[in-house]
Design a protein around this motif. Structure first.
Motif, PDB file in Angstrom:
ATOM      1  N   THR A   1      -8.917   3.343   0.765  1.00 54.69           N
ATOM      2  CA  THR A   1      -9.014   4.208  -0.409  1.00 54.69           C
ATOM      3  C   THR A   1      -9.676   5.525  -0.014  1.00 54.69           C
ATOM      4  O   THR A   1     -10.843   5.543   0.381  1.00 54.69           O
ATOM      5  CB  THR A   1      -9.822   3.524  -1.522  1.00 54.69           C
ATOM      6  OG1 THR A   1      -9.195   2.282  -1.865  1.00 54.69           O
ATOM      7  CG2 THR A   1      -9.883   4.412  -2.754  1.00 54.69           C
TER       8      THR A   1
ATOM      9  N   PRO B   1      -2.334  10.173   7.072  1.00 52.49           N
ATOM     10  CA  PRO B   1      -1.335   9.187   6.656  1.00 52.49           C
ATOM     11  C   PRO B   1      -1.800   7.753   6.860  1.00 52.49           C
ATOM     12  O   PRO B   1      -1.549   6.883   6.015  1.00 52.49           O
ATOM     13  CB  PRO B   1      -0.127   9.518   7.543  1.00 52.49           C
ATOM     14  CG  PRO B   1      -0.276  10.979   7.818  1.00 52.49           C
ATOM     15  CD  PRO B   1      -1.750  11.185   7.963  1.00 52.49           C
TER      16      PRO B   1
ATOM     17  N   ILE C   1       2.126  11.710   2.354  1.00 49.67           N
ATOM     18  CA  ILE C   1       2.503  11.633   3.762  1.00 49.67           C
ATOM     19  C   ILE C   1       3.548  12.688   4.099  1.00 49.67           C
ATOM     20  O   ILE C   1       3.484  13.341   5.151  1.00 49.67           O
ATOM     21  CB  ILE C   1       3.013  10.216   4.094  1.00 49.67           C
ATOM     22  CG1 ILE C   1       1.844   9.231   4.072  1.00 49.67           C
ATOM     23  CG2 ILE C   1       3.694  10.186   5.460  1.00 49.67           C
ATOM     24  CD1 ILE C   1       2.265   7.790   4.238  1.00 49.67           C
TER      25      ILE C   1
ATOM     26  N   SER D   1       0.817  -1.217   0.000  1.00 49.06           N
ATOM     27  CA  SER D   1       0.000   0.000   0.000  1.00 49.06           C
ATOM     28  C   SER D   1       0.853   1.271   0.000  1.00 49.06           C
ATOM     29  O   SER D   1       0.326   2.363  -0.193  1.00 49.06           O
ATOM     30  CB  SER D   1      -0.928   0.015   1.212  1.00 49.06           C
ATOM     31  OG  SER D   1      -0.192  -0.006   2.423  1.00 49.06           O
ATOM     32  N   PHE D   2       2.153   1.129   0.241  1.00 49.86           N
ATOM     33  CA  PHE D   2       3.030   2.302   0.301  1.00 49.86           C
ATOM     34  C   PHE D   2       3.514   2.621  -1.108  1.00 49.86           C
ATOM     35  O   PHE D   2       4.586   2.205  -1.533  1.00 49.86           O
ATOM     36  CB  PHE D   2       4.210   2.040   1.235  1.00 49.86           C
ATOM     37  CG  PHE D   2       4.940   3.284   1.633  1.00 49.86           C
ATOM     38  CD1 PHE D   2       4.528   4.024   2.727  1.00 49.86           C
ATOM     39  CD2 PHE D   2       6.026   3.727   0.912  1.00 49.86           C
ATOM     40  CE1 PHE D   2       5.193   5.174   3.105  1.00 49.86           C
ATOM     41  CE2 PHE D   2       6.710   4.876   1.272  1.00 49.86           C
ATOM     42  CZ  PHE D   2       6.283   5.602   2.368  1.00 49.86           C
ATOM     43  N   THR D   3       2.710   3.364  -1.838  1.00 49.83           N
ATOM     44  CA  THR D   3       3.053   3.747  -3.202  1.00 49.83           C
ATOM     45  C   THR D   3       3.764   5.093  -3.209  1.00 49.83           C
ATOM     46  O   THR D   3       3.858   5.773  -2.177  1.00 49.83           O
ATOM     47  CB  THR D   3       1.789   3.819  -4.063  1.00 49.83           C
ATOM     48  OG1 THR D   3       0.919   4.833  -3.524  1.00 49.83           O
ATOM     49  CG2 THR D   3       1.057   2.483  -4.062  1.00 49.83           C
TER      50      THR D   3
ATOM     51  N   ILE E   1      -9.093  14.396   0.225  1.00 50.50           N
ATOM     52  CA  ILE E   1      -7.699  14.842   0.341  1.00 50.50           C
ATOM     53  C   ILE E   1      -7.579  16.326   0.051  1.00 50.50           C
ATOM     54  O   ILE E   1      -6.895  17.064   0.772  1.00 50.50           O
ATOM     55  CB  ILE E   1      -6.801  14.034  -0.615  1.00 50.50           C
ATOM     56  CG1 ILE E   1      -6.843  12.545  -0.257  1.00 50.50           C
ATOM     57  CG2 ILE E   1      -5.364  14.559  -0.581  1.00 50.50           C
ATOM     58  CD1 ILE E   1      -6.066  11.671  -1.206  1.00 50.50           C
TER      59      ILE E   1
ATOM     60  N   LEU F   1      -4.381   6.948   4.184  1.00 55.76           N
ATOM     61  CA  LEU F   1      -3.773   6.806   2.865  1.00 55.76           C
ATOM     62  C   LEU F   1      -3.122   5.446   2.679  1.00 55.76           C
ATOM     63  O   LEU F   1      -3.048   4.931   1.560  1.00 55.76           O
ATOM     64  CB  LEU F   1      -2.739   7.911   2.647  1.00 55.76           C
ATOM     65  CG  LEU F   1      -3.298   9.325   2.486  1.00 55.76           C
ATOM     66  CD1 LEU F   1      -2.171  10.355   2.537  1.00 55.76           C
ATOM     67  CD2 LEU F   1      -4.063   9.457   1.177  1.00 55.76           C
ATOM     68  N   LEU F   2      -2.633   4.853   3.764  1.00 52.76           N
ATOM     69  CA  LEU F   2      -1.949   3.565   3.678  1.00 52.76           C
ATOM     70  C   LEU F   2      -2.880   2.377   3.879  1.00 52.76           C
ATOM     71  O   LEU F   2      -2.496   1.248   3.550  1.00 52.76           O
ATOM     72  CB  LEU F   2      -0.821   3.497   4.714  1.00 52.76           C
ATOM     73  CG  LEU F   2       0.354   4.448   4.513  1.00 52.76           C
ATOM     74  CD1 LEU F   2       1.341   4.310   5.663  1.00 52.76           C
ATOM     75  CD2 LEU F   2       1.037   4.191   3.191  1.00 52.76           C
TER      76      LEU F   2
ATOM     77  N   GLN G   1       2.717   7.796  -4.641  1.00 52.33           N
ATOM     78  CA  GLN G   1       1.718   8.835  -4.375  1.00 52.33           C
ATOM     79  C   GLN G   1       1.418   8.960  -2.882  1.00 52.33           C
ATOM     80  O   GLN G   1       1.386  10.068  -2.343  1.00 52.33           O
ATOM     81  CB  GLN G   1       0.430   8.523  -5.142  1.00 52.33           C
ATOM     82  CG  GLN G   1      -0.680   9.543  -4.907  1.00 52.33           C
ATOM     83  CD  GLN G   1      -1.960   9.182  -5.647  1.00 52.33           C
ATOM     84  OE1 GLN G   1      -2.000   8.191  -6.384  1.00 52.33           O
ATOM     85  NE2 GLN G   1      -2.992   9.970  -5.468  1.00 52.33           N
ATOM     86  N   SER G   2       1.214   7.823  -2.220  1.00 48.67           N
ATOM     87  CA  SER G   2       0.925   7.875  -0.788  1.00 48.67           C
ATOM     88  C   SER G   2       2.131   8.391  -0.009  1.00 48.67           C
ATOM     89  O   SER G   2       1.989   9.138   0.960  1.00 48.67           O
ATOM     90  CB  SER G   2       0.523   6.494  -0.278  1.00 48.67           C
ATOM     91  OG  SER G   2       1.581   5.568  -0.438  1.00 48.67           O
TER      92      SER G   2
END
Length: 221
Positions: free
Chosen positions: A172, A165, A92, A83-85, A178, A168-169, A87-88
């Motif tokens: 959705t 944060p 963060i 999940s840590f892309t 946002i 976001l992780l 974008q994310s």
């Protein structure tokens, strides 16, 4: 992120209190405006925090890639960073910078109201209570099934840096949520900056008994 925002904001207040104690502030105030000193301190500490946080994330990513085995789990839960892309990760960092800016400006006023560094902890108590309440409020709503309350807390500028944060992780988050959260956070920073620079200017050269908030508003630059 809470500890990063808290400790770097505390660093700004400690720097200001130390300069008042050593009388260095009297020299600095002649060279430039008080608002420039305040914003410069916040920006410098923010850059330091960003570099250290980025280094921390980099070390974590390298450790996960080269050290952690593929089947590693904690308490039966597999450790995964799917999940840590990019974008994310960027969002963060944005929330860290904005959250730090908000709380650093608040803490700077606390540092300017004291004449000795030893009095800083008591002066920072209101700011500490606000940050702790905001963190635990953001933490508590994550375990509630009510999604509407979670969205409201995401919009509040003081709690948004702590809850967004995680969202976001782990879920959705709608783009509109946002954007609203970031917009309200930026507006809050602008308002707090205007008030903080005013309070900082009238209290930074005050020595003696610690100023109370009501007394600061009565003073003129």
């Amino acid at each position: 992120l809470f500890f990063a925002v808290y400790y770097y904001g505390y660093g700004v207040a400690m720097s200001i209190a130390s300069e008042k104690t050593s009388r260095v502030m009297e020299t600095l105030i002649i060279s430039t405006k008080p608002s420039n000193i305040l914003l410069g301190k916040c920006m410098a500490m923010g850059v330091l925090g960003l570099l250290q946080l980025s280094l921390f994330l980099l070390v974590g990513a390298l450790g996960y890639t080269f050290i952690v085995p593929d089947d590693f789990s904690i308490g039966g839960m597999p450790l995964a960073l799917s999940s840590f892309t990019l974008q994310s990760g960027l969002l963060i960092l944005v929330y860290f910078l904005l959250g730090y800016s908000l709380y650093a400006l608040i803490n700077s006023v606390c540092g300017a109201t004291v004449s000795r560094a030893e009095d800083l902890n008591s002066a920072m108590m209101p700011a500490v209570l606000v940050s702790l309440f905001s963190f635990y409020a953001a933490y508590a709503v994550l375990f509630l099934p009510e999604q509407g309350l979670r969205r409201i807390v995401s919009y509040v500028p003081f709690t948004a840096p702590f809850i967004m944060p995680f969202r976001l992780l782990n879920e959705t988050v709608a783009v509109v949520d946002i954007l609203i959260s970031l917009a309200l956070l930026i507006v809050a920073i602008i308002v707090v900056a205007a008030v903080s620079t005013r309070l900082y200017a009238v209290s930074v050269l005050h020595y003696g008994q610690r100023l109370k908030l009501k007394d600061i508003f009565r003073l003129r630059v």
